[in-house]
Design a protein around this motif. Structure first.
Motif, PDB file in Angstrom:
ATOM      1  N   ALA A 182       0.814  -1.214   0.000  1.00  0.00           N
ATOM      2  CA  ALA A 182       0.000   0.000   0.000  1.00  0.00           C
ATOM      3  C   ALA A 182       0.845   1.261   0.000  1.00  0.00           C
ATOM      4  CB  ALA A 182      -0.943   0.009   1.200  1.00  0.00           C
ATOM      5  N   GLN A 183       1.976   1.229   0.714  1.00  0.00           N
ATOM      6  CA  GLN A 183       2.794   2.435   0.881  1.00  0.00           C
ATOM      7  C   GLN A 183       4.270   2.114   0.612  1.00  0.00           C
ATOM      8  OE1 GLN A 183       1.436   5.604   2.190  1.00  0.00           O
ATOM      9  NE2 GLN A 183      -0.515   4.663   1.660  1.00  0.00           N
ATOM     10  N   PRO A 184       4.664   1.932  -0.647  1.00  0.00           N
ATOM     11  CA  PRO A 184       6.080   1.695  -0.953  1.00  0.00           C
ATOM     12  C   PRO A 184       6.943   2.823  -0.401  1.00  0.00           C
ATOM     13  CG  PRO A 184       4.713   1.299  -2.890  1.00  0.00           C
ATOM     14  CD  PRO A 184       3.818   1.921  -1.860  1.00  0.00           C
ATOM     15  N   GLY A 185       8.117   2.450   0.112  1.00  0.00           N
ATOM     16  CA  GLY A 185       9.021   3.438   0.672  1.00  0.00           C
ATOM     17  C   GLY A 185       8.746   3.779   2.123  1.00  0.00           C
ATOM     18  N   LEU A 186       7.701   3.183   2.698  1.00  0.00           N
ATOM     19  CA  LEU A 186       7.358   3.460   4.088  1.00  0.00           C
ATOM     20  C   LEU A 186       8.478   3.051   5.021  1.00  0.00           C
ATOM     21  CD1 LEU A 186       5.090   4.192   6.225  1.00  0.00           C
ATOM     22  CD2 LEU A 186       4.548   1.740   6.204  1.00  0.00           C
ATOM     23  N   VAL A 187       9.044   1.847   4.797  1.00  0.00           N
ATOM     24  CA  VAL A 187      10.130   1.327   5.615  1.00  0.00           C
ATOM     25  C   VAL A 187      11.270   0.886   4.705  1.00  0.00           C
ATOM     26  CG1 VAL A 187       8.634   0.606   7.525  1.00  0.00           C
ATOM     27  CG2 VAL A 187       9.091  -0.991   5.639  1.00  0.00           C
ATOM     28  N   ASP A 188      12.378   0.523   5.323  1.00  0.00           N
ATOM     29  CA  ASP A 188      13.563   0.099   4.571  1.00  0.00           C
ATOM     30  C   ASP A 188      13.727  -1.415   4.516  1.00  0.00           C
ATOM     31  OD1 ASP A 188      14.797   2.851   4.157  1.00  0.00           O
ATOM     32  OD2 ASP A 188      14.632   2.803   6.331  1.00  0.00           O
ATOM     33  N   ALA A 189      13.011  -2.144   5.359  1.00  0.00           N
ATOM     34  CA  ALA A 189      13.102  -3.603   5.400  1.00  0.00           C
ATOM     35  C   ALA A 189      11.916  -4.134   6.185  1.00  0.00           C
ATOM     36  CB  ALA A 189      14.412  -4.049   6.057  1.00  0.00           C
ATOM     37  N   ALA A 190      11.578  -5.411   5.968  1.00  0.00           N
ATOM     38  CA  ALA A 190      10.446  -6.020   6.669  1.00  0.00           C
ATOM     39  C   ALA A 190      10.751  -7.471   6.998  1.00  0.00           C
ATOM     40  CB  ALA A 190       9.174  -5.933   5.827  1.00  0.00           C
ATOM     41  N   VAL A 191      10.178  -7.933   8.117  1.00  0.00           N
ATOM     42  CA  VAL A 191      10.375  -9.305   8.586  1.00  0.00           C
ATOM     43  C   VAL A 191       9.006  -9.918   8.859  1.00  0.00           C
ATOM     44  CG1 VAL A 191      11.422 -10.788  10.337  1.00  0.00           C
ATOM     45  CG2 VAL A 191      12.571  -8.659   9.646  1.00  0.00           C
ATOM     46  N   LEU A 192       8.804 -11.146   8.372  1.00  0.00           N
ATOM     47  CA  LEU A 192       7.562 -11.882   8.589  1.00  0.00           C
ATOM     48  C   LEU A 192       7.858 -13.120   9.414  1.00  0.00           C
ATOM     49  CD1 LEU A 192       6.202 -11.827   4.907  1.00  0.00           C
ATOM     50  CD2 LEU A 192       5.875 -10.090   6.682  1.00  0.00           C
ATOM     51  N   TYR A 193       7.056 -13.345  10.461  1.00  0.00           N
ATOM     52  CA  TYR A 193       7.179 -14.533  11.299  1.00  0.00           C
ATOM     53  C   TYR A 193       5.914 -15.365  11.196  1.00  0.00           C
ATOM     54  CZ  TYR A 193      11.419 -14.229  14.186  1.00  0.00           C
ATOM     55  OH  TYR A 193      12.714 -14.260  14.635  1.00  0.00           O
ATOM     56  N   ALA A 194       6.051 -16.614  10.737  1.00  0.00           N
ATOM     57  CA  ALA A 194       4.914 -17.539  10.715  1.00  0.00           C
ATOM     58  C   ALA A 194       3.677 -16.844  10.179  1.00  0.00           C
ATOM     59  CB  ALA A 194       4.663 -18.087  12.122  1.00  0.00           C
ATOM     60  N   SER A 195       3.811 -16.200   9.034  1.00  0.00           N
ATOM     61  CA  SER A 195       2.773 -15.323   8.524  1.00  0.00           C
ATOM     62  C   SER A 195       1.568 -16.075   7.974  1.00  0.00           C
ATOM     63  CB  SER A 195       3.343 -14.425   7.416  1.00  0.00           C
ATOM     64  OG  SER A 195       2.348 -13.597   6.869  1.00  0.00           O
ATOM     65  N   VAL A 196       0.433 -15.394   8.010  1.00  0.00           N
ATOM     66  CA  VAL A 196      -0.747 -15.862   7.309  1.00  0.00           C
ATOM     67  C   VAL A 196      -0.467 -15.813   5.814  1.00  0.00           C
ATOM     68  CG1 VAL A 196      -2.341 -15.126   9.128  1.00  0.00           C
ATOM     69  CG2 VAL A 196      -1.775 -13.552   7.256  1.00  0.00           C
ATOM     70  N   SER A 197      -1.421 -16.250   5.017  1.00  0.00           N
ATOM     71  CA  SER A 197      -1.256 -16.273   3.573  1.00  0.00           C
ATOM     72  C   SER A 197      -1.335 -14.855   3.003  1.00  0.00           C
ATOM     73  CB  SER A 197      -2.349 -17.136   2.941  1.00  0.00           C
ATOM     74  OG  SER A 197      -2.260 -17.105   1.526  1.00  0.00           O
ATOM     75  N   SER A 198      -0.683 -14.658   1.874  1.00  0.00           N
ATOM     76  CA  SER A 198      -0.805 -13.397   1.144  1.00  0.00           C
ATOM     77  C   SER A 198      -2.048 -13.386   0.267  1.00  0.00           C
ATOM     78  CB  SER A 198       0.443 -13.159   0.290  1.00  0.00           C
ATOM     79  OG  SER A 198       0.693 -14.271  -0.562  1.00  0.00           O
ATOM     80  N   ASP A 199      -2.815 -14.473   0.278  1.00  0.00           N
ATOM     81  CA  ASP A 199      -4.088 -14.567  -0.436  1.00  0.00           C
ATOM     82  C   ASP A 199      -5.215 -14.432   0.590  1.00  0.00           C
ATOM     83  OD1 ASP A 199      -6.369 -15.238  -1.840  1.00  0.00           O
ATOM     84  OD2 ASP A 199      -5.575 -17.085  -2.692  1.00  0.00           O
ATOM     85  N   TYR A 200      -6.024 -13.398   0.477  1.00  0.00           N
ATOM     86  CA  TYR A 200      -7.081 -13.144   1.459  1.00  0.00           C
ATOM     87  C   TYR A 200      -8.022 -14.338   1.606  1.00  0.00           C
ATOM     88  CZ  TYR A 200     -10.934 -10.813   3.842  1.00  0.00           C
ATOM     89  OH  TYR A 200     -11.925 -10.486   4.751  1.00  0.00           O
ATOM     90  N   LEU A 201      -8.312 -15.016   0.502  1.00  0.00           N
ATOM     91  CA  LEU A 201      -9.260 -16.136   0.562  1.00  0.00           C
ATOM     92  C   LEU A 201      -8.720 -17.318   1.360  1.00  0.00           C
ATOM     93  CD1 LEU A 201     -10.906 -16.240  -2.979  1.00  0.00           C
ATOM     94  CD2 LEU A 201     -11.933 -15.550  -0.814  1.00  0.00           C
ATOM     95  N   ASP A 202      -7.419 -17.557   1.323  1.00  0.00           N
ATOM     96  CA  ASP A 202      -6.845 -18.617   2.149  1.00  0.00           C
ATOM     97  C   ASP A 202      -7.186 -18.381   3.618  1.00  0.00           C
ATOM     98  OD1 ASP A 202      -5.667 -20.038   0.096  1.00  0.00           O
ATOM     99  OD2 ASP A 202      -3.692 -19.126   0.353  1.00  0.00           O
ATOM    100  N   ASN A 203      -7.010 -17.149   4.055  1.00  0.00           N
ATOM    101  CA  ASN A 203      -7.263 -16.806   5.454  1.00  0.00           C
ATOM    102  C   ASN A 203      -8.750 -16.830   5.775  1.00  0.00           C
ATOM    103  OD1 ASN A 203      -4.438 -16.277   5.698  1.00  0.00           O
ATOM    104  ND2 ASN A 203      -4.778 -14.269   4.770  1.00  0.00           N
ATOM    105  N   LEU A 204      -9.564 -16.384   4.844  1.00  0.00           N
ATOM    106  CA  LEU A 204     -11.020 -16.418   5.032  1.00  0.00           C
ATOM    107  C   LEU A 204     -11.509 -17.851   5.231  1.00  0.00           C
ATOM    108  CD1 LEU A 204     -13.557 -14.419   4.811  1.00  0.00           C
ATOM    109  CD2 LEU A 204     -13.816 -15.378   2.516  1.00  0.00           C
TER     110      LEU A 204
END
Length: 337
Positions: free
Chosen positions: A207-229
């Protein structure tokens, strides 16, 4: 409620198809494709108006905040001071905890996005307390957002919760709030999300490119909304799923609406490196989700790294310290100026 049973059957069939697709995706020479952006209509069709409940709508928002208001000191440690705070997120006030390392600074900042905890029992700062302490001791200023509707934050609407867009706004605004702290270097910012917070983090990145310089995901949910639904909302909160279907249509009736809530539809907008940690025995967010997210990020040009931990479960236990050492090395490398 009359439509729930056939919808559940339809979603279970869809889930089966998804599982088969994931199996194919794990084959080395399998064909790979990224879901086209639902905002890009074919040339011979008239573009449809954007839903305000979508990631493209969030892309148009100009989000800002100011320095968090410190309510009280909750931890006074030789290595850092922890404060209970509230910060502005649009028209709302959101609570959280702020940890400032001892020393002159300025310190790089990390916003933490926690996983799902029932809001009625959630306490401020809950969910990532180990990470808060570890990062602060390593010289990072930390703002852990409670999200709207949690702890002493202002209430959240149903759609803010179910779409996670309200939580995403709170995470984005938390970055701006942390960057306004005098002892924080606003040019060196990162975001870390666990489980549901991983989904919130991916939403923020697209949504907001450039907001941060790096990101870390731990045991994340799916990047597909329907998987989580399908995984949580339909079986555990069917009335919430029904309200969603009644208002916007089912996944079969309105696929574009659900695509527009899926971060993977917009992975080509991510312009920072992403590190993901996932255990092979995660029975909440299955490892194939992480593998698919990593593969699609790489295909979209994202500098994505997936670290897989043999025998580790969703909450991370024996190998948590190893994962945090990797995380700190990653953050130091990409937050260097």
């Amino acid at each position: 409620m009359r439509r729930i049973l056939p919808l559940l059957i339809g979603l279970l069939v869809l889930a089966s198809c998804t599982e088969e697709a994931e199996k194919a995706a794990r084959t080395p020479d399998a064909a790979e494709s990224v879901t086209p952006s639902p905002t890009q209509a074919p040339e011979d069709e008239t573009p449809q108006p954007r839903s305000p409940w979508s990631l493209p709508s969030l892309m148009d928002d100009e989000l800002t905040s100011e320095r968090p208001r410190r309510l009280r000191v909750s931890v006074d440690d030789p290595a850092y001071t922890e404060y209970e705070v509230r910060y502005r997120s649009g028209d709302l006030r959101v609570s959280g905890v702020l940890l400032i390392p001892t020393g002159k600074g300025p310190f790089p900042g990390v916003v933490l996005n926690h996983g799902y905890i029932e809001p009625s029992v959630y306490a401020t700062g809950q969910g990532l307390s180990r990470e808060q302490d570890y990062l602060a001791r390593q010289g990072f200023a930390v703002l852990h957002t409670d999200y709207r509707g949690h702890a002493s934050s202002d209430p959240a609407g149903d759609l803010d919760r179910e779409t996670r867009l309200g939580y995403t706004r709170d995470a984005i605004n938390a970055v701006h709030a942390l960057a306004a702290e005098p002892k924080v270097d606003g040019e060196r910012m990162a975001m870390l999300g666990r489980s549901m917070g991983g989904g919130v983090t991916m939403n923020a990145l697209v949504a907001q490119p450039g907001l941060v310089d790096a990101a870390v995901l731990y045991a994340s949910v799916s990047s597909d909304y329907l998987d989580n639904l399908r995984r949580w909302t339909v079986p555990e909160r069917p009335e919430a799923a029904q309200r969603l279907f009644d208002r916007f249509g089912t996944p079969q009736e309105a696929p574009g609406f659900y695509d527009a809530l899926s971060a993977r539809s917009y992975f080509d907008r991510i312009d920072v490196p992403v590190l993901s940690h996932h255990g092979t025995l995660d029975d909440s967010c299955p490892l194939p989700w992480a593998r698919t997210t990593h593969r699609l990020m790489r295909r979209a040009g994202v500098r994505s790294t997936l670290e897989v931990y043999d025998g580790e479960q969703h909450a991370f236990g024996p190998q948590w310290t190893d994962s945090m050492e990797t995380t700190v090395a990653f953050l130091r490398r990409h937050l260097r100026r």
